[in-house]
Write a protein that holds these residues in place. Structure first.
Motif, mmCIF file in Angstrom:
data_model
loop_
_atom_site.group_PDB
_atom_site.id
_atom_site.type_symbol
_atom_site.label_atom_id
_atom_site.label_comp_id
_atom_site.label_asym_id
_atom_site.label_seq_id
_atom_site.Cartn_x
_atom_site.Cartn_y
_atom_site.Cartn_z
ATOM 1 N N ALA A 1 0.881 -1.362 0.038
ATOM 2 C CA ALA A 1 -0.152 -0.043 -0.007
ATOM 3 C C ALA A 1 0.914 1.291 0.110
ATOM 4 O O ALA A 1 1.935 1.178 0.902
ATOM 5 N N CYS A 2 0.564 2.266 -0.680
ATOM 6 C CA CYS A 2 1.360 3.471 -0.831
ATOM 7 C C CYS A 2 0.998 4.292 0.193
ATOM 8 O O CYS A 2 -0.383 4.907 0.518
ATOM 9 N N GLN A 3 1.850 4.755 1.127
ATOM 10 C CA GLN A 3 1.938 5.600 2.140
ATOM 11 C C GLN A 3 2.452 6.873 1.940
ATOM 12 O O GLN A 3 3.419 6.891 1.477
ATOM 13 N N PRO A 4 1.738 8.138 2.514
ATOM 14 C CA PRO A 4 2.553 9.435 2.357
ATOM 15 C C PRO A 4 3.794 9.445 3.107
ATOM 16 O O PRO A 4 3.916 8.780 4.260
ATOM 17 N N VAL A 5 4.598 10.459 2.771
ATOM 18 C CA VAL A 5 6.200 10.624 3.245
ATOM 19 C C VAL A 5 5.857 11.809 3.904
ATOM 20 O O VAL A 5 5.890 12.846 3.022
ATOM 21 N N CYS A 6 6.364 12.298 5.037
ATOM 22 C CA CYS A 6 6.425 13.412 5.555
ATOM 23 C C CYS A 6 7.664 13.712 5.919
ATOM 24 O O CYS A 6 8.327 13.017 6.826
ATOM 25 N N ARG A 7 8.588 14.422 5.402
ATOM 26 C CA ARG A 7 9.786 14.758 5.805
ATOM 27 C C ARG A 7 10.297 15.088 7.050
ATOM 28 O O ARG A 7 11.159 14.971 7.607
#
Length: 308
Positions: free
Chosen positions: A66-72
């Motif tokens: 599953a594609c999960q968002p990335v928060c830098r």
């Protein structure tokens, strides 16, 4: 004429085959394409399709198919819901959900008497002589409160028993009437992030930078950075020493002609003068020249010519 018709039929078959292949690849792209981890990506936000290949879009990563968002930047009290976008938990705000929301400052009053803001929440308490109702917001006059003489109101307990209450950060003193401060810095560990120390305040605490560090920002984040005492001039080095900055502190080093610990430098003692160079002539040679001059010196009063 027949040749042209045959060529036209072949061309139509090729076009039909190409369209069918394109439709088939489009239908199978979401089901057959594999992500970076080798697991099939499930349809959902953050999935990008390019021909027969499926992968996570820019700003997303494959986590167990599953594609999960990335928060830098991390979401301190929240969840990363879109690339570099945090959804904060209740009671927190800011881009990284690291800012407490003061609910007591809302235009709409949340408490009927007094409101005390807490980390990520708030708490209501009543004036002396009133009781906090079970809803935790409204206060009513309690028949037993005036007799208790509570410093900060009272509340009903099991069986209708009344007892004094204290705001957050305070606790009941030994007399069960007044409230005293809770030293969170002494009772809880790791309240502050690295390079910060805990300072107790009445009813709460604050985190301040350690000695040798100052508050600053780096890439939008608030942190404690090194204070360069050598640049600011806040060091204690001697004027005859050189200041060397270190992480969170500094050192002092005396100059070449001085000695000391760097904070106090004293001029080194002058070296004794070198011994005189040896004389080229020995005492015996000096005595020989002296005797030679004495023999060849003319006698005073002697005749200048021969005696007749």
């Amino acid at each position: 004429m027949e040749l042209i018709q045959q060529l036209l039929i072949v061309t139509l078959h090729l076009i039909k085959f190409s369209l069918a292949h394109l439709q088939d690849s489009t239908n199978r792209s979401m089901e057959e394409a594999l992500g970076p981890t080798g697991l099939s990506l499930q349809p959902g936000p953050g999935v990008c399709v390019s021909g027969r290949h499926t992968s996570c879009c820019l700003g997303w990563r494959n986590v167990n198919g599953a594609c999960q968002p990335v928060c830098r930047k991390p979401c301190i009290h929240g969840t990363c819901t879109r690339p570099d976008t945090c959804t904060c938990s209740s009671g927190y705000g800011g881009a990284q959900c690291d800012q407490d929301v003061n609910e007591c400052g809302f235009p709409e009053r949340l408490c009927s008497h007094r409101c005390m803001n807490t980390q990520g929440s708030y708490r209501c308490y009543c004036e002396p002589g009133s009781t906090l109702r079970p809803d935790g917001h409204t206060c009513t006059e309690g028949p037993g409160c005036p007799s208790l003489r509570c410093q900060f109101g009272c509340q009903g307990g099991a069986g209708g028993l009344m007892s004094c209450m204290c705001p957050p950060g305070l606790r009941l003193a030994a007399n069960n009437k007044t409230c005293e401060d809770i030293d969170e810095c002494a009772s809880q560990a790791d309240l502050c992030t690295p390079r910060r120390v805990c300072r107790n305040t009445f009813g709460s605490y604050v985190c301040v930078c350690q000695d040798g560090f100052v508050m600053g920002t780096l890439q939008g984040a608030v942190l404690c950075r090194d204070k360069d005492e050598c640049v600011t001039g806040s060091h204690g080095c001697s004027r005859h020493a050189r200041c060397l900055n270190t992480d969170g502190s500094y050192t002092c080093r005396c100059g070449e002609d001085y000695a000391g610990d760097g904070r106090t430098c004293r001029l080194r003692k002058a070296s004794p003068p070198p011994p005189p160079p040896p004389r080229h002539a020995s005492h015996a040679a000096q005595y020989y020249r002296y005797k030679l001059r004495k023999r060849t010196r003319p006698l005073l009063g002697s005749p200048s010519g021969p005696v007749g």
